[in-house]
Design a protein around this motif. Structure first.
Motif, PDB file in Angstrom:
ATOM      1  N   LEU A 199     -58.239 -56.469  67.650  1.00  0.00           N
ATOM      2  CA  LEU A 199     -57.024 -55.519  67.369  1.00  0.00           C
ATOM      3  C   LEU A 199     -56.907 -54.697  66.281  1.00  0.00           C
ATOM      4  CD1 LEU A 199     -53.992 -57.277  69.283  1.00  0.00           C
ATOM      5  CD2 LEU A 199     -55.210 -55.217  70.122  1.00  0.00           C
ATOM      6  N   ASN A 200     -57.262 -55.717  65.023  1.00  0.00           N
ATOM      7  CA  ASN A 200     -57.258 -54.833  63.848  1.00  0.00           C
ATOM      8  C   ASN A 200     -58.214 -53.857  63.669  1.00  0.00           C
ATOM      9  OD1 ASN A 200     -55.262 -56.817  63.129  1.00  0.00           O
ATOM     10  ND2 ASN A 200     -56.598 -58.104  62.019  1.00  0.00           N
ATOM     11  N   GLY A 201     -59.631 -54.388  64.228  1.00  0.00           N
ATOM     12  CA  GLY A 201     -60.588 -53.434  63.909  1.00  0.00           C
ATOM     13  C   GLY A 201     -60.416 -52.140  64.878  1.00  0.00           C
ATOM     14  N   ALA A 202     -60.080 -52.307  65.946  1.00  0.00           N
ATOM     15  CA  ALA A 202     -59.607 -50.992  66.751  1.00  0.00           C
ATOM     16  C   ALA A 202     -58.598 -50.115  66.204  1.00  0.00           C
ATOM     17  CB  ALA A 202     -59.378 -51.563  68.151  1.00  0.00           C
ATOM     18  N   ALA A 203     -57.754 -50.874  65.623  1.00  0.00           N
ATOM     19  CA  ALA A 203     -56.589 -49.778  65.074  1.00  0.00           C
ATOM     20  C   ALA A 203     -57.314 -48.946  63.948  1.00  0.00           C
ATOM     21  CB  ALA A 203     -55.387 -50.507  64.901  1.00  0.00           C
ATOM     22  N   SER A 204     -57.841 -49.676  62.955  1.00  0.00           N
ATOM     23  CA  SER A 204     -58.475 -48.799  61.740  1.00  0.00           C
ATOM     24  C   SER A 204     -59.563 -47.868  62.495  1.00  0.00           C
ATOM     25  CB  SER A 204     -58.808 -49.465  60.708  1.00  0.00           C
ATOM     26  OG  SER A 204     -59.355 -50.792  61.261  1.00  0.00           O
ATOM     27  N   GLY A 205     -60.476 -48.637  63.325  1.00  0.00           N
ATOM     28  CA  GLY A 205     -61.353 -47.703  64.057  1.00  0.00           C
ATOM     29  C   GLY A 205     -61.252 -46.458  64.801  1.00  0.00           C
ATOM     30  N   GLY A 206     -59.990 -46.715  65.392  1.00  0.00           N
ATOM     31  CA  GLY A 206     -59.484 -45.300  66.010  1.00  0.00           C
ATOM     32  C   GLY A 206     -59.226 -44.227  65.063  1.00  0.00           C
ATOM     33  N   VAL A 207     -58.811 -44.465  63.927  1.00  0.00           N
ATOM     34  CA  VAL A 207     -58.572 -43.328  62.878  1.00  0.00           C
ATOM     35  C   VAL A 207     -59.888 -42.848  62.333  1.00  0.00           C
ATOM     36  CG1 VAL A 207     -57.403 -42.486  60.826  1.00  0.00           C
ATOM     37  CG2 VAL A 207     -56.160 -44.193  62.412  1.00  0.00           C
ATOM     38  N   TYR A 208     -60.895 -43.755  62.057  1.00  0.00           N
ATOM     39  CA  TYR A 208     -62.134 -43.172  61.649  1.00  0.00           C
ATOM     40  C   TYR A 208     -62.591 -42.373  62.502  1.00  0.00           C
ATOM     41  CZ  TYR A 208     -61.672 -47.192  58.211  1.00  0.00           C
ATOM     42  OH  TYR A 208     -61.379 -48.216  57.379  1.00  0.00           O
ATOM     43  N   ALA A 209     -62.607 -42.855  64.017  1.00  0.00           N
ATOM     44  CA  ALA A 209     -63.254 -41.938  64.974  1.00  0.00           C
ATOM     45  C   ALA A 209     -62.692 -40.458  65.056  1.00  0.00           C
ATOM     46  CB  ALA A 209     -63.099 -42.833  66.358  1.00  0.00           C
ATOM     47  N   LEU A 210     -61.103 -40.282  64.916  1.00  0.00           N
ATOM     48  CA  LEU A 210     -60.732 -39.414  64.827  1.00  0.00           C
ATOM     49  C   LEU A 210     -61.374 -38.425  63.906  1.00  0.00           C
ATOM     50  CD1 LEU A 210     -58.341 -38.521  66.774  1.00  0.00           C
ATOM     51  CD2 LEU A 210     -56.787 -38.929  65.260  1.00  0.00           C
ATOM     52  N   VAL A 211     -61.438 -38.896  62.603  1.00  0.00           N
ATOM     53  CA  VAL A 211     -61.859 -38.100  61.650  1.00  0.00           C
ATOM     54  C   VAL A 211     -63.281 -37.461  61.727  1.00  0.00           C
ATOM     55  CG1 VAL A 211     -62.404 -37.973  59.241  1.00  0.00           C
ATOM     56  CG2 VAL A 211     -60.423 -39.336  59.959  1.00  0.00           C
ATOM     57  N   ALA A 212     -64.068 -38.762  62.098  1.00  0.00           N
ATOM     58  CA  ALA A 212     -65.574 -38.265  62.606  1.00  0.00           C
ATOM     59  C   ALA A 212     -65.725 -37.268  63.537  1.00  0.00           C
ATOM     60  CB  ALA A 212     -66.199 -39.557  62.767  1.00  0.00           C
TER      61      ALA A 212
END
Lengths: 296, 457, 311
Positions: free
Chosen positions: C10-23
């Motif tokens: 859950l932790n990883g997905a939450a921060s990963g989602g924003v990284y993906a948005l920027v990418a």
């Protein structure tokens, strides 16, 4: 207007500009210079504060030969690191190489921050001084710059320099001509690192203190701006760019809080006005012909 | 019939289009050709380098200025009799948040100095000018700011904002013999940079243990402590060392130590890790905004126990960040807005009048104090005739001695200095944050005032 | 045990989602123009501040106009969407100032790096002058009605993180669908794949380029607004760190690859969540160490296409 301290900072800027320029002269956009700068600076800071044999005295002074030795050691360590890393990263192309080298900068920064002997976030302070005033740093910085310029100028007529130009114009064609492109790129990368490492050692003494923030992504960007605005076709471009862009924020002090906005505008609009930078081959040619009349 | 290509406006994507594949040769330039006449160019390069070298040489010559320290200090009633106090604080970069508060404090102190009631029979004051320079958030800019002001012949300097900057810039002032009063450098070793360096910001070693004591006094059964600190911040790392030493001295070993970065604001991962150790007390050394976020997220993720925070969060800037979740956190302070002394009332009144939006904060009060101690020392020196027929260099030296010898009644409470420039502060405070019902603003409610053992009185 | 794994995911997905948005923001511009827009991090910050202002937030004491605020108080969702749109327009302005002059001259791609960085520097410093450097929190109405945290099978996650993940997922799906299904989306893809053919098909690639900038800015703005509601606005530099991480994710996934950006983001988020507490100081290096290793093994990123070298 410009005091000796700022002049030393400008010379450091010019040196770092050349360090970014060297890989670029083989067509490789490497932003690893801050990593090597940080390595050189950290080594000098550690040696001069921890290693009594170098002769740091209680009054904070430092023997000149030890300082020069550090310049050599800083360059050597950075060069060695570049030799190891370069073999790996120089297989990458274009923007991938740029990002990989940014990654290297970040890894080195976090390492300096986390290693048990580099002083953590505070860094290393109380670095002893080989000179009583900032003016003392002018001769070594200028000498380093002259040496780097001389090497770059020599390169233009040496086989290595010609090979670098060939790789820059067309790597594939250069390979077909029998040029060992990997070796050429690696040489430029190592030269760049040696210069950055020595500059770091000099800067560590000049700044009195050294910490992980000295080599970061931001510094990489600033150094790249030196090369782009100065001109990436001759080593004189980054020198001019480094001198001018380091001085600019200081000269903009009278405008107050907007000075960084103006600095950003220069970086934003500069390349559109001077797409090839300030120092172009055409400019050098004109300068060379100057006073020769219209003789062909 | 083949479709006609759309008419293509000049200068559009087509002419300059670089497909992704070209990223592989990022630097290939279509504009340049191979060198035709290297000899011309080489000569041009040599000429340009000669030109640049001459330019650098000229700048070096021009940069050689008369040392202002040799100038004579004019008499106080001469038209140019004013002396200058310089300040180098962070007005740009990411330490700007502190610099802005310091700018407010310095301007209040100047208003205070100008509006101070004169005692009957008091000799005329030495007029003081004030010069403010941006020290940025990096070492090089702080050095440049110090050099600039020293060259202009300031009597003394205030700044720089960050300890790392102090380690770079203070040695320069020391070598040139210019007194420095640091308003916000808390790292160990700052006054030890040299005889001209002093500070009015108490080290964390003095303040930090107080809040831990308060938490343990409230609940002596606490055994399990979790520690958070931002690892790339000089202030937080030295503060957490004190916190952890204090805990160890009480026989408490942290069950979890989480290192974060200055730029971090999302703490879900370290909080989850720390809460698995089921702490009964959380101790935080993180700067204001990050710390506010950490407190809020700790509460949101279900931590209910006491929280002790470090001095980085000693500012009203945390209220909007952690809102109602701030309520109840404990903090030890070097400044309490609730201190009821004439000078602190005056400080608060000036602040209310000139910037009603600013809550009184420690960093503003410390900047005020830095100017105040310099002002008082200059005037004492003036009264004793120490500024008569001396050079600027001698005046600087005399001022430093005068500064260290005096005692001062400041918004921080009574203070003085040790002979090497370290601050000796009489009172410290432990406060608890109490938020308003709306959760948008609050105050540091004083819960305990401590007279330090080595008091100023 | 299973709780810990779920928590990490859950932790990883939450921060990963924003990284993906920027990418994805980088990806859109890169696929059309072949360059990286380094101003994206600053646009991310801008999105956060615009959302704040649209919700009726006021400028505090250190800003240029203390106490000033827009005479509106939009609820969070419309404010976020409008802020994304406005950030997209700002991104068009960045295109006009930092990219268009160079494109007209046919300058080398290297120059775009510098001009876009310059645009970012100007934007961040303007924000700092206007808003000051202090932190801002969104008005309390932003998340009214949501509980602080949700309990998911023994793992706890802040509800704002769930919201963040949901919006990121929705944005990513919408973008993918739009690229695959809609006329303009397919036109954009066509330009990205082969500009010459696209031109022969009568596609106005100049318009597509502007569309890419608009969308990329809107994604960054969306990310900024979302992060703002989660962790407040820690200062004008907030977007720079996300911009840098997004860059690592972009290259990790493979430049110009939409699935690559998403996979890279999640991978990066998860890897960071897996760093043990004792080594948390090394977390920032981990992202770049992974990137470094991936590049050495796969020089064009995880899902990047192998391109034929042109002679």
């Amino acid at each position: 207007m410009i005091d000796h301290g700022l002049l030393v900072q400008m010379l450091i800027g010019a040196l770092l500009g050349i360090s970014v320029y060297l890989p670029l002269a083989t067509g490789q956009l490497s932003l690893a210079t801050p990593a090597f700068y940080a390595v050189g600076g950290t080594l000098a800071a550690l040696l001069s504060t921890r290693w009594a044999a170098l002769g740091a005295r209680v009054d904070g002074s430092f023997p000149l030969p030890s300082f020069l030795l550090e310049l050599v050691l800083g360059g050597a360590l950075a060069g060695l690191l570049a030799l190891l890393v370069g073999r790996l990263v120089l297989r990458l192309q274009g923007i991938y190489l740029a990002i990989a080298t940014i990654a290297l900068v970040e890894i080195v920064r976090v390492a300096i921050l986390n290693l048990p002997f580099t002083g953590g976030a505070v860094g290393i302070f109380g670095i002893p001084q080989p000179f009583p005033t900032a003016a003392g740093y002018l001769p070594p910085a200028l000498a380093l710059l002259l040496l780097a310029g001389w090497v770059c100028q020599r390169l233009e007529v040496m086989a290595l320099g010609r090979a670098m130009a060939a790789v820059r114009e067309d790597e594939l064609a250069a390979r077909c001509m029998g040029i060992a492109t990997t070796r050429v790129k690696l040489s430029a990368f190592v030269l760049s690192a040696v210069l950055a490492g020595s500059t770091g050692a000099l800067a560590a003494h000049f700044l009195n203190t050294w910490n992980a923030r000295q080599g970061s992504f931001d510094t990489a960007v600033t150094m790249l701006a030196f090369v782009i605005l100065g001109g990436s076709r001759s080593w004189l471009g980054p020198v001019l760019g480094g001198l001018l862009l380091t001085a600019l924020p200081e000269l903009l002090r009278p405008v107050g809080d907007v000075r960084l906005v103006l600095f950003g505008l220069v970086i934003l609009l500069g390349p559109a006005l001077f797409p090839q930078g300030l120092v172009t081959p055409a400019l050098l040619e004109r300068l060379g012909r100057w006073g020769e009349g219209s003789r062909p | 019939m083949p479709q006609r290509p759309a008419p293509w406006p000049a200068g559009s994507v087509a002419t300059a289009y670089h497909p992704p594949s070209l990223a592989g040769s990022l630097t290939s330039s279509p504009a340049t050709t191979l060198p035709a006449r290297p000899s011309w160019r080489e000569r041009g390069a040599l000429r340009l380098s000669a030109l640049l070298a001459a330019g650098v040489g000229a700048l070096a010559l021009l940069g050689q200025q008369a040392e202002p320290a040799a100038r004579a200090v004019p008499p106080a009633d001469a038209p140019n009799g004013a002396l200058t106090i310089g300040a180098v604080i962070a007005l740009t970069g990411n330490a700007n948040l502190y610099g802005q508060d310091q700018r407010v404090g310095l301007s209040l102190a100047r208003q205070w100095a100008q509006s101070r009631p004169r005692q009957p029979g008091e000799p005329p004051l030495r007029p003081l000018h004030f010069q403010l320079q941006d020290g940025g958030s990096d070492e090089a800019t702080a050095i440049a700011g110090f050099n600039l002001l020293i060259r202009q012949g300031v009597l003394a300097l205030i700044g720089p904002t960050l300890s790392q900057q102090a380690f770079a810039a203070d040695p320069i002032a020391q070598r040139r013999g210019v007194p420095v009063v640091a308003p916000s450098n808390t790292a160990r070793g700052i006054p030890q940079i040299g005889s001209f360096i002093s500070r009015v910001s108490a080290q964390s070693s003095v303040i930090a243990p107080l809040s831990i004591s308060e938490a343990l006094r409230r609940d002596p059964r606490i055994r399990r402590v979790a520690v958070f600190y931002s690892q790339d911040d000089a202030f937080s790392t030295s503060e957490t060392a004190i916190f952890q030493r204090t805990l160890r001295a009480r026989g408490l070993t942290p069950v979890s130590v989480q290192r974060t970065q200055l730029a971090d604001n999302d703490f879900q991962i370290p909080i989850t890790a720390a809460l698995q150790a089921d702490p009964q007390l959380v101790v935080i050394s993180i700067q204001a905004v990050g710390g506010g976020n950490l407190v809020r997220q700790l509460r949101e993720l279900g931590y209910r126990g006491p929280i002790v925070v470090g001095n980085g969060m000693n500012t009203a800037n945390i209220y909007p960040i952690c809102q109602r979740w701030c309520d109840g956190i404990l903090i030890a302070q070097a400044y309490s807005p609730e201190l009821d002394t004439p000078i602190n009332r005056r400080f608060r009144e000036l602040l209310r009048r000139s910037s009603p939006d600013h809550a009184p904060s420690q960093i503003t009060a410390q900047a005020f104090t830095a100017y105040q101690v310099l002002f008082e020392a200059v005037q004492r020196l003036q009264r004793r005739g120490g500024l008569q027929s001396v050079s600027l260099g001698q005046a600087r030296k005399a001022l430093m001695a005068e500064l260290l010898a005096g005692t001062y009644d400041t918004p921080l409470g009574p203070i003085r200095f040790t002979p090497d420039g370290e601050l000796v502060q009489g009172r410290f405070y432990v406060a608890e944050v109490r938020m308003d019902p709306g959760g948008r603003s609050g105050r540091f409610a004083l819960v305990r005032e401590t007279a330090s053992g080595d008091g100023a009185q | 045990m299973i709780d810990a794994v779920l928590q990490t995911l859950l932790n990883g997905a939450a921060s990963g989602g924003v990284y993906a948005l920027v990418a994805l923001g980088y990806t859109l511009v890169f696929s059309v123009l072949g360059v990286i827009n380094f101003a994206l991090g600053a646009l991310f910050s801008l999105g956060g501040y615009v959302t704040y202002l649209l919700m009726g937030g006021r400028i505090s004491a250190n800003g240029a106009l203390p106490g000033w605020g827009l005479p509106l108080g939009l609820p969070f969702t419309p404010a976020l969407l409008l802020a994304a749109l406005l950030t997209g327009l700002a991104s068009l302005l960045v295109e006009r100032l930092a990219f268009a002059p160079l494109r007209r001259r046919g300058a080398e791609p290297l120059l775009y790096l510098i001009t876009s960085l310059g645009a970012g520097l100007v934007l961040v410093n303007l924000l700092q002058m206007l808003m000051g450097a202090e932190g801002y929190a969104f008005p309390a109405t932003a998340l009214a009605g949501l509980p602080d945290a949700l309990q998911v099978a023994g793992a706890r996650i802040r509800s704002v993180q769930v919201l963040l993940l949901a919006v990121c997922t929705a944005a990513v799906i919408a973008l993918t669908l739009w690229l695959e299904r809609s006329r303009s989306g397919r036109a954009l893809k066509a330009v990205a794949e082969d500009a010459t053919t696209a031109r022969l098909l009568g596609i106005d690639s100049e318009a597509m380029l502007r569309l890419a900038f608009l969308l990329s800015g809107a994604l960054a703005g969306l990310g900024g607004g979302l992060i703002g509601v989660s962790i407040s606005l820690p200062g004008p530099y907030m977007g720079i760190g996300y911009g840098l991480k997004g860059l690592a994710v972009l290259v990790l996934g493979g430049l110009g690859s939409v699935p690559g950006a998403i996979a890279g983001g999640l991978l990066m988020g998860l890897a960071e969540a897996l760093v043990p507490a004792d080594a948390s100081g090394w977390r920032d290096a981990l992202a770049f160490a992974i990137l470094f290793l991936v590049l050495l093994l796969r020089p064009r990123g995880l899902l990047g296409r192998r391109q034929v070298e042109k002679v």
